[in-house]
Design an enzyme around this catalytic site. Structure first.
Site, PDB file in Angstrom:
ATOM      1  N   ASN A 109     -25.538 -12.053 -17.069  1.00 14.80           N
ATOM      2  CA  ASN A 109     -26.694 -12.424 -16.246  1.00 14.80           C
ATOM      3  C   ASN A 109     -27.927 -11.708 -16.781  1.00 14.80           C
ATOM      4  O   ASN A 109     -27.815 -10.613 -17.338  1.00 14.80           O
ATOM      5  CB  ASN A 109     -26.459 -12.004 -14.788  1.00 14.80           C
ATOM      6  CG  ASN A 109     -27.597 -12.438 -13.878  1.00 14.80           C
ATOM      7  OD1 ASN A 109     -28.113 -13.562 -13.995  1.00 14.80           O
ATOM      8  ND2 ASN A 109     -28.021 -11.566 -12.990  1.00 14.80           N
ATOM      9  N   HIS A 111     -31.663 -10.290 -15.457  1.00 14.35           N
ATOM     10  CA  HIS A 111     -32.351  -9.956 -14.202  1.00 14.35           C
ATOM     11  C   HIS A 111     -33.698  -9.310 -14.540  1.00 14.35           C
ATOM     12  O   HIS A 111     -33.764  -8.455 -15.424  1.00 14.35           O
ATOM     13  CB  HIS A 111     -31.480  -9.000 -13.380  1.00 14.35           C
ATOM     14  CG  HIS A 111     -32.121  -8.634 -12.081  1.00 14.35           C
ATOM     15  ND1 HIS A 111     -32.154  -9.484 -10.998  1.00 14.35           N
ATOM     16  CD2 HIS A 111     -32.789  -7.514 -11.694  1.00 14.35           C
ATOM     17  CE1 HIS A 111     -32.801  -8.914 -10.007  1.00 14.35           C
ATOM     18  NE2 HIS A 111     -33.194  -7.711 -10.403  1.00 14.35           N
ATOM     19  N   SER A 138     -33.122  -6.800 -17.654  1.00 17.56           N
ATOM     20  CA  SER A 138     -31.786  -6.286 -18.001  1.00 17.56           C
ATOM     21  C   SER A 138     -30.853  -7.458 -18.231  1.00 17.56           C
ATOM     22  O   SER A 138     -30.905  -8.448 -17.494  1.00 17.56           O
ATOM     23  CB  SER A 138     -31.184  -5.485 -16.845  1.00 17.56           C
ATOM     24  OG  SER A 138     -32.057  -4.493 -16.383  1.00 17.56           O
ATOM     25  N   ASP A 147     -26.252  -8.142  -8.895  1.00 14.53           N
ATOM     26  CA  ASP A 147     -27.065  -7.487  -9.935  1.00 14.53           C
ATOM     27  C   ASP A 147     -26.523  -6.094 -10.256  1.00 14.53           C
ATOM     28  O   ASP A 147     -27.280  -5.195 -10.637  1.00 14.53           O
ATOM     29  CB  ASP A 147     -28.545  -7.388  -9.500  1.00 14.53           C
ATOM     30  CG  ASP A 147     -29.161  -8.762  -9.251  1.00 14.53           C
ATOM     31  OD1 ASP A 147     -28.802  -9.707  -9.966  1.00 14.53           O
ATOM     32  OD2 ASP A 147     -29.988  -8.871  -8.336  1.00 14.53           O
ATOM     33  N   GLU A 176     -37.660 -11.401 -22.169  1.00 12.73           N
ATOM     34  CA  GLU A 176     -36.360 -11.983 -21.803  1.00 12.73           C
ATOM     35  C   GLU A 176     -35.915 -12.981 -22.873  1.00 12.73           C
ATOM     36  O   GLU A 176     -34.735 -13.051 -23.226  1.00 12.73           O
ATOM     37  CB  GLU A 176     -36.459 -12.709 -20.455  1.00 12.73           C
ATOM     38  CG  GLU A 176     -36.631 -11.784 -19.273  1.00 12.73           C
ATOM     39  CD  GLU A 176     -36.506 -12.502 -17.929  1.00 12.73           C
ATOM     40  OE1 GLU A 176     -36.397 -13.736 -17.897  1.00 12.73           O
ATOM     41  OE2 GLU A 176     -36.515 -11.807 -16.895  1.00 12.73           O
TER      42      GLU A 176
HETATM   43  C1  GAR Z   1     -35.806 -15.154 -15.147  1.00 13.10           C
HETATM   44  O1  GAR Z   1     -36.944 -14.348 -15.092  1.00 13.10           O
HETATM   45  C2  GAR Z   1     -34.582 -14.340 -14.785  1.00 13.10           C
HETATM   46  O2  GAR Z   1     -34.684 -13.003 -15.162  1.00 13.10           O
HETATM   47  C3  GAR Z   1     -34.582 -14.482 -13.281  1.00 13.10           C
HETATM   48  O3  GAR Z   1     -34.957 -15.796 -13.033  1.00 13.10           O
HETATM   49  C4  GAR Z   1     -35.860 -16.221 -14.054  1.00 13.10           C
HETATM   50  C5  GAR Z   1     -35.395 -17.569 -14.548  1.00 13.10           C
HETATM   51  O4  GAR Z   1     -36.351 -18.126 -15.400  1.00 13.10           O
HETATM   52  N1  GAR Z   1     -33.283 -14.213 -12.749  1.00 13.10           N
HETATM   53  C6  GAR Z   1     -33.069 -13.606 -11.598  1.00 13.10           C
HETATM   54  O5  GAR Z   1     -33.979 -13.262 -10.851  1.00 13.10           O
HETATM   55  C7  GAR Z   1     -31.618 -13.374 -11.247  1.00 13.10           C
HETATM   56  N2  GAR Z   1     -31.470 -12.369 -10.246  1.00 13.10           N
HETATM   57  P1  GAR Z   1     -35.957 -19.383 -16.318  1.00 13.10           P
HETATM   58  O6  GAR Z   1     -35.324 -20.422 -15.395  1.00 13.10           O
HETATM   59  O7  GAR Z   1     -37.277 -19.851 -16.856  1.00 13.10           O
HETATM   60  O8  GAR Z   1     -35.009 -18.900 -17.375  1.00 13.10           O
END
Ligand code: GAR
Length: 218
Positions: A109, A111, A138, A147, A176
Site C-alpha cells: 500500500n 500512504h 510511505s 496503515d 509517490e
Molecule cells: C495517493 O496519494 C495515495 O497515497 C493515497 O491516495 C492517493 C491516490 O491517488 N492513499 C491513501 O490515502 C491510502 N490510505 P491516485 O489515485 O492518483 O494514485
C-alpha cells in the site's frame, strides 16, 4: 530458464495516478500489471488502465451488505489472475482480516504520510497543523492494522511555511510516482519480502522507517 515477470493486480478507487506510474515503469521492470479492479465505476484510473490495454473490473462495495461479503467477492475476482503481488493504489477501503491474511506478504500500500505518523485521512492538513517540518509518503506491506504494516520506504519532502494542504499533496504525489514503481520492482525482483511482520530487503531487516528513498534519489 524462461523469465517470468511478477504478476501484479492493482486495486484503485479513483484517479489512478500511482497506477499510471506503475504501468509506465513496467516496460523497464520485472513485473506486469495483469488487471486493475476498482470499487467505484467511472473513475479515471479505469480509463488509464483501458488506455494501456489492461483488463479492468468494477466491484461496487455498495452492492454488498457487509465488508466481509465484499472482500470475499473481491478475492473471487482477484484470484483467477494468480497474482504474485497485490498493489493498493489509492484503494480507499478498510480490508477485513481474512482478506489481509489471504494475501499476507504479497500486498503493498502507499500512504501519504511518513508512517507511523498520520495514519488515516487528511494527512497533509494534519501534518501542517501539527507543525511538522517534513512530510511525505510511505510504501508498506499491508497488515490487519490500518496503515500499520511494516514500512518498506519513505519519500520525504520539506513542508514550506507557505504550503497549503493541496500544494503539499501535489508535491508528495510527484514523489509517490517515483517511489511506488521502485518498491514494486524491488518485490518483483525477489529482493523484498515480509517475514514475522518485518520488511526484509536483500535478507536484511529494514528499520521501522524503511529505505530513505529521498536519499537514494538525491
Ligand atoms: C495517493 O496519494 C495515495 O497515497 C493515497 O491516495 C492517493 C491516490 O491517488 N492513499 C491513501 O490515502 C491510502 N490510505 P491516485 O489515485 O492518483 O494514485
Amino acid at each position: 530458464m524462461e523469465f517470468k515477470p511478477c504478476k501484479v493486480v492493482v486495486l484503485i478507487s479513483g484517479n489512478g495516478s500511482n497506477l499510471q506510474a506503475i504501468v509506465d515503469a513496467s516496460c523497464t521492470s520485472n513485473y506486469v500489471v495483469e488487471a486493475v479492479i476498482s470499487n467505484k465505476a467511472d473513475v479515471f484510473g479505469l480509463q488509464r488502465a483501458e488506455s494501456a490495454n489492461i483488463k479492468t473490473q468494477i466491484l461496487d462495495h455498495r452492492n454488498f451488505s457487509s465488508r466481509v461479503e465484499f472482500d470475499l467477492a473481491l478475492r473471487k475476482l482477484i484470484d483467477p489472475y494468480q497474482p504474485d503481488l497485490l498493489v493498493l493504489a489509492g484503494f480507499m477501503r478498510i480490508l477485513s482480516a481474512d482478506f489481509v491474511q489471504h494475501y499476507a506478504g504479497r500486498t503493498l500500500n502507499i500512504h501519504p504520510s511518513l508512517l507511523p505518523k498520520f495514519p488515516g485521512i487528511n494527512t497533509h492538513q494534519r501534518a501542517i497543523d501539527a507543525g511538522e517540518s517534513k512530510h511525505g509518503a510511505s510504501v508498506h506491506f499491508v497488515s490487519e492494522e490500518l496503515d500499520g504494516g511494516p514500512v518498506i520506504a519513505h519519500a520525504k519532502i520539506d513542508i514550506l511555511a507557505t504550503d497549503s494542504a493541496n500544494e503539499l499533496r501535489a508535491r508528495i504525489a510527484l514523489k509517490e510516482h517515483q517511489l511506488y514503481p521502485f518498491v514494486v520492482d524491488l518485490f518483483a525482483s525477489g529482493r523484498l519480502e515480509m517475514l514475522n511482520n518485518k520488511a526484509i530487503l536483500d535478507s536484511e531487516i529494514l528499520s521501522s522507517t524503511g529505505i530513505d528513498f529521498s536519499e537514494l534519489t538525491k
